[in-house]
Motif scaffolding. Sequence first.
Motif, PDB file in Angstrom:
ATOM      1  N   VAL A  85       7.959  16.896  24.708  1.00  9.25           N
ATOM      2  CA  VAL A  85       6.647  17.307  25.195  1.00  9.25           C
ATOM      3  C   VAL A  85       7.889  17.764  26.284  1.00  9.25           C
ATOM      4  N   GLY A  86       8.363  16.476  27.259  1.00  7.42           N
ATOM      5  CA  GLY A  86       9.276  17.288  28.122  1.00  7.42           C
ATOM      6  C   GLY A  86       9.987  19.378  28.342  1.00  7.42           C
ATOM      7  N   SER A  87      10.615  19.220  26.681  1.00  3.39           N
ATOM      8  CA  SER A  87      11.793  19.693  27.138  1.00  3.39           C
ATOM      9  C   SER A  87      10.729  21.301  26.374  1.00  3.39           C
ATOM     10  N   LEU A  88       9.090  21.283  26.114  1.00  3.68           N
ATOM     11  CA  LEU A  88       8.908  22.068  26.562  1.00  3.68           C
ATOM     12  C   LEU A  88       8.748  23.006  27.573  1.00  3.68           C
ATOM     13  N   ALA A  89       9.206  22.669  28.364  1.00  2.00           N
ATOM     14  CA  ALA A  89       8.869  23.285  29.624  1.00  2.00           C
ATOM     15  C   ALA A  89      10.265  23.468  29.465  1.00  2.00           C
ATOM     16  N   PHE A  90      11.435  23.982  29.316  1.00  2.00           N
ATOM     17  CA  PHE A  90      12.827  24.562  29.642  1.00  2.00           C
ATOM     18  C   PHE A  90      13.070  26.478  27.872  1.00  2.00           C
ATOM     19  N   LEU A  91      11.474  25.990  27.538  1.00  2.00           N
ATOM     20  CA  LEU A  91      10.929  27.149  26.371  1.00  2.00           C
ATOM     21  C   LEU A  91      11.730  28.643  26.750  1.00  2.00           C
ATOM     22  N   PRO A  92      10.299  29.015  27.788  1.00  2.00           N
ATOM     23  CA  PRO A  92      10.216  29.990  28.907  1.00  2.00           C
ATOM     24  C   PRO A  92      11.871  30.491  29.216  1.00  2.00           C
ATOM     25  N   TRP A  93      12.624  29.814  29.498  1.00  2.00           N
ATOM     26  CA  TRP A  93      14.109  30.363  30.167  1.00  2.00           C
ATOM     27  C   TRP A  93      14.091  31.396  29.021  1.00  2.00           C
ATOM     28  N   LEU A  94      14.330  31.459  27.822  1.00  2.00           N
ATOM     29  CA  LEU A  94      14.566  32.095  27.062  1.00  2.00           C
ATOM     30  C   LEU A  94      13.350  32.534  25.846  1.00  2.00           C
ATOM     31  N   PHE A  95      12.117  32.877  25.783  1.00  2.00           N
ATOM     32  CA  PHE A  95      11.596  33.043  25.126  1.00  2.00           C
ATOM     33  C   PHE A  95      10.246  33.066  26.128  1.00  2.00           C
ATOM     34  N   LEU A 150      23.194  26.372  29.211  1.00  2.00           N
ATOM     35  CA  LEU A 150      22.585  27.113  27.913  1.00  2.00           C
ATOM     36  C   LEU A 150      24.314  28.796  28.132  1.00  2.00           C
ATOM     37  N   ASP A 151      24.113  29.234  29.756  1.00  2.00           N
ATOM     38  CA  ASP A 151      24.734  30.104  29.932  1.00  2.00           C
ATOM     39  C   ASP A 151      26.092  30.692  29.606  1.00  2.00           C
ATOM     40  N   ARG A 152      26.784  28.856  29.899  1.00  2.00           N
ATOM     41  CA  ARG A 152      28.305  28.566  29.252  1.00  2.00           C
ATOM     42  C   ARG A 152      28.063  28.038  28.046  1.00  2.00           C
ATOM     43  N   GLU A 153      27.961  26.722  27.724  1.00  2.00           N
ATOM     44  CA  GLU A 153      28.817  25.852  26.630  1.00  2.00           C
ATOM     45  C   GLU A 153      27.852  26.357  25.474  1.00  2.00           C
ATOM     46  N   ALA A 154      26.205  26.747  25.341  1.00  2.00           N
ATOM     47  CA  ALA A 154      25.495  27.667  24.561  1.00  2.00           C
ATOM     48  C   ALA A 154      26.412  28.729  24.375  1.00  2.00           C
ATOM     49  N   ARG A 155      26.503  30.032  24.389  1.00  2.00           N
ATOM     50  CA  ARG A 155      26.644  30.807  24.449  1.00  2.00           C
ATOM     51  C   ARG A 155      28.730  30.572  23.281  1.00  2.00           C
ATOM     52  N   ASP A 156      28.971  29.794  23.710  1.00  2.00           N
ATOM     53  CA  ASP A 156      30.067  29.344  23.148  1.00  2.00           C
ATOM     54  C   ASP A 156      30.153  28.566  21.976  1.00  2.00           C
ATOM     55  N   GLU A 169      20.133  35.050  16.672  1.00  2.00           N
ATOM     56  CA  GLU A 169      20.381  36.096  17.794  1.00  2.00           C
ATOM     57  C   GLU A 169      20.234  34.753  20.041  1.00  2.00           C
ATOM     58  N   PHE A 170      20.722  35.455  20.757  1.00  2.00           N
ATOM     59  CA  PHE A 170      21.044  34.753  22.272  1.00  2.00           C
ATOM     60  C   PHE A 170      20.110  35.405  22.369  1.00  2.00           C
ATOM     61  N   PRO A 171      19.413  35.153  22.601  1.00  2.00           N
ATOM     62  CA  PRO A 171      17.823  35.566  24.015  1.00  2.00           C
ATOM     63  C   PRO A 171      18.716  35.826  25.672  1.00  2.00           C
ATOM     64  N   HIS A 172      17.746  36.472  26.542  1.00  2.00           N
ATOM     65  CA  HIS A 172      17.840  36.891  27.122  1.00  2.00           C
ATOM     66  C   HIS A 172      17.706  35.729  27.670  1.00  2.00           C
ATOM     67  N   LEU A 174      16.335  33.938  31.583  1.00  2.00           N
ATOM     68  CA  LEU A 174      16.375  34.195  32.967  1.00  2.00           C
ATOM     69  C   LEU A 174      17.667  33.692  34.056  1.00  2.00           C
ATOM     70  N   PRO A 175      17.591  34.536  35.302  1.00  2.00           N
ATOM     71  CA  PRO A 175      18.171  34.127  35.983  1.00  2.00           C
ATOM     72  C   PRO A 175      18.284  33.074  36.509  1.00  2.00           C
ATOM     73  N   ARG A 176      18.960  32.145  36.822  1.00  2.00           N
ATOM     74  CA  ARG A 176      19.152  30.891  37.259  1.00  2.00           C
ATOM     75  C   ARG A 176      17.954  30.176  38.678  1.00  2.00           C
ATOM     76  N   ASP A 177      18.554  30.909  39.581  1.00  2.00           N
ATOM     77  CA  ASP A 177      17.492  30.708  40.365  1.00  2.00           C
ATOM     78  C   ASP A 177      15.762  31.109  39.877  1.00  2.00           C
ATOM     79  N   GLN A 178      15.363  32.003  39.301  1.00  2.00           N
ATOM     80  CA  GLN A 178      14.368  32.517  38.360  1.00  2.00           C
ATOM     81  C   GLN A 178      13.894  30.806  37.897  1.00  2.00           C
ATOM     82  N   ALA A 179      14.315  30.948  36.956  1.00  2.00           N
ATOM     83  CA  ALA A 179      14.265  29.876  35.344  1.00  2.00           C
ATOM     84  C   ALA A 179      14.294  28.312  36.758  1.00  2.00           C
TER      85      ALA A 179
END
Length: 574
Positions: A85-95, A150-156, A169-172, A174-179
């Motif tokens: 359930v805590g993992s759900l908080a990170f979903l809006p960083w990408l979706f 997510l920005d570095r390793e996940a792309r690799d 697909e690799f979605p957009h 969010l910028p770090r500070d905003q995320a």
Amino acid sequence: MHTPAYLAGLLAKSDGETLYEHTWHVIERLVDHIRLRPDLPARAGSPRLWHRLFWACLLHDFGKAATGFQRVLQGGKRWSHRHEVGSLAFLPWLFSDPAQEDYRWIVAAIVSHHKDANVIRDLYKPGGNAVHDLTADIAAAPLDALWHWLDREARDWFDHLGLKDYGVEFPHLLPRDQAVTLICNRGAALIEQALKTYRRFVDDLQCPDPVAGSTFHNLATVTLALRGLIVNADHSASAHTGSLPTLSGLAAHDVIARLGWSPTALYAHQTVSAQTSGHAILVAPTGSGKTEAALLWALGASPPSPDEPGRPPARIFYMLPFQASMNAMYVRLDSLFPGLVGLQHSRAIQALYRIFIEDGDEPRFAAQRAGAQKHRSTLNYYPIRVLSPYQILKACYRLKGYEAMLSDLWNGAFILDEVHAYEPKRLALILTLARYLQQHYGARFFVMSATLPDLVKDALSKALGVYQEIRATSETFQAFQRHQIYVLDGDMHESHHVQRIAADAASGKSVLVCCNTVIRAQHMWQRLAQALGPDAHVVLIHSRLTSRDRTIREQIVQRACGITADRRQPIVLV
């Protein structure tokens, strides 16, 4: 895959495995399943299935970064929240759009990968304090490090695994500070929104699906695949099974070569089986190579895949009605395909232990091997499975792990041996299951028997639809006509019949005596043992024996008169 220094402090397991390492292993196992069934999204009517599963697997344990969860792994007090359930908080960083279908399906995959929906509903009721308490722990996690992951390793990872080729697909991002600010300021609202979406998703599953009758396009079937595949990947990663073995590269000619046969020496029914791609029913006499015919069918003219014409089936399921025949078939197939065969029935661990002891293993090592192999079978590890149909029927009753079991049935080749041996009610269940799997899971069936009553054949026809009937030639039936039947009057337990059995045994014949109750079998065994004396081989097998004693006695019979026995000797089996 080594954990970057900035993520080294985040653990996933109490044994010291990092969150980064565990997530990588989960992604590896998911990619195994993707390569095993690359056309599954198209066949399931869910073109973005791999995309949604990849991101669900990548984010599924981000909630473990919560400070409370990390304390538990380091020996701290119990944490009362669910990390998924805590993992759900990170979903809006990408979706970021909850109205998108990708968001909806990824939420469902993440939040359901451990607990059922009713458990999550009870723990996290709308407007309760539980979400706010959980969010406080999430906000105190090293959010910068997770964002950089997510920005570095996940792309690799994305590039290294070639996931673009499978529609991922690799979605957009969010910028770090905003995320980071988003979770710190609105984390509870993000989780509440995701849980609301999940509750609505589950409610939708209870409604009739407008296309439920169409093959491979059932919402419930796709949902089962979604949950089943993420559970399979997660559990296999946690068990450190390594890459899933496959049947890739195997074909019918490999079976012939491993048997040491010549392609020109096949029986006609074996040749036809190798050339058949759809459902088939084979009627051939005992000893005429039905098992080999089934393997030639499974690895022969398999229906071409849109991605890879002629690819072998994802899995081969060899189903038999009796544990003794399953054990013998496991040994037979494992000799042909070492390391690729699993055994599944209620006493599999005892049977494997005995097989490994016979192979010369020390008892302790044999027990470890048997336990490890049984565990791998429950994780759907082996590409060839010897089992009873009841192991698969468990899924129909929604026993624990049924989604993972069902997800491993896609594109499978099912061999149903000795189909005549099931009593009517159980056969009805098995054939209903066969119809369901061939309609919704792309399953192919090869049914075989030495004798096939018309009633069973009619039931098979209704279950399978279109199939090819393969029948051994009359010459083959004549060549394997090994039995003559004489019906004698009276009761088997009458003295003159007992004397006749004893006389046949004393003359050096092997004799099978079948009684219809355990007590009658015990009495017959006692009378024959007394009549033949201590030097005779008189073996009793019945349903009240312990598993260990039954296995020992079955092995005595196999050594005495099995088809692979080196030193055959007369035996009386009651």
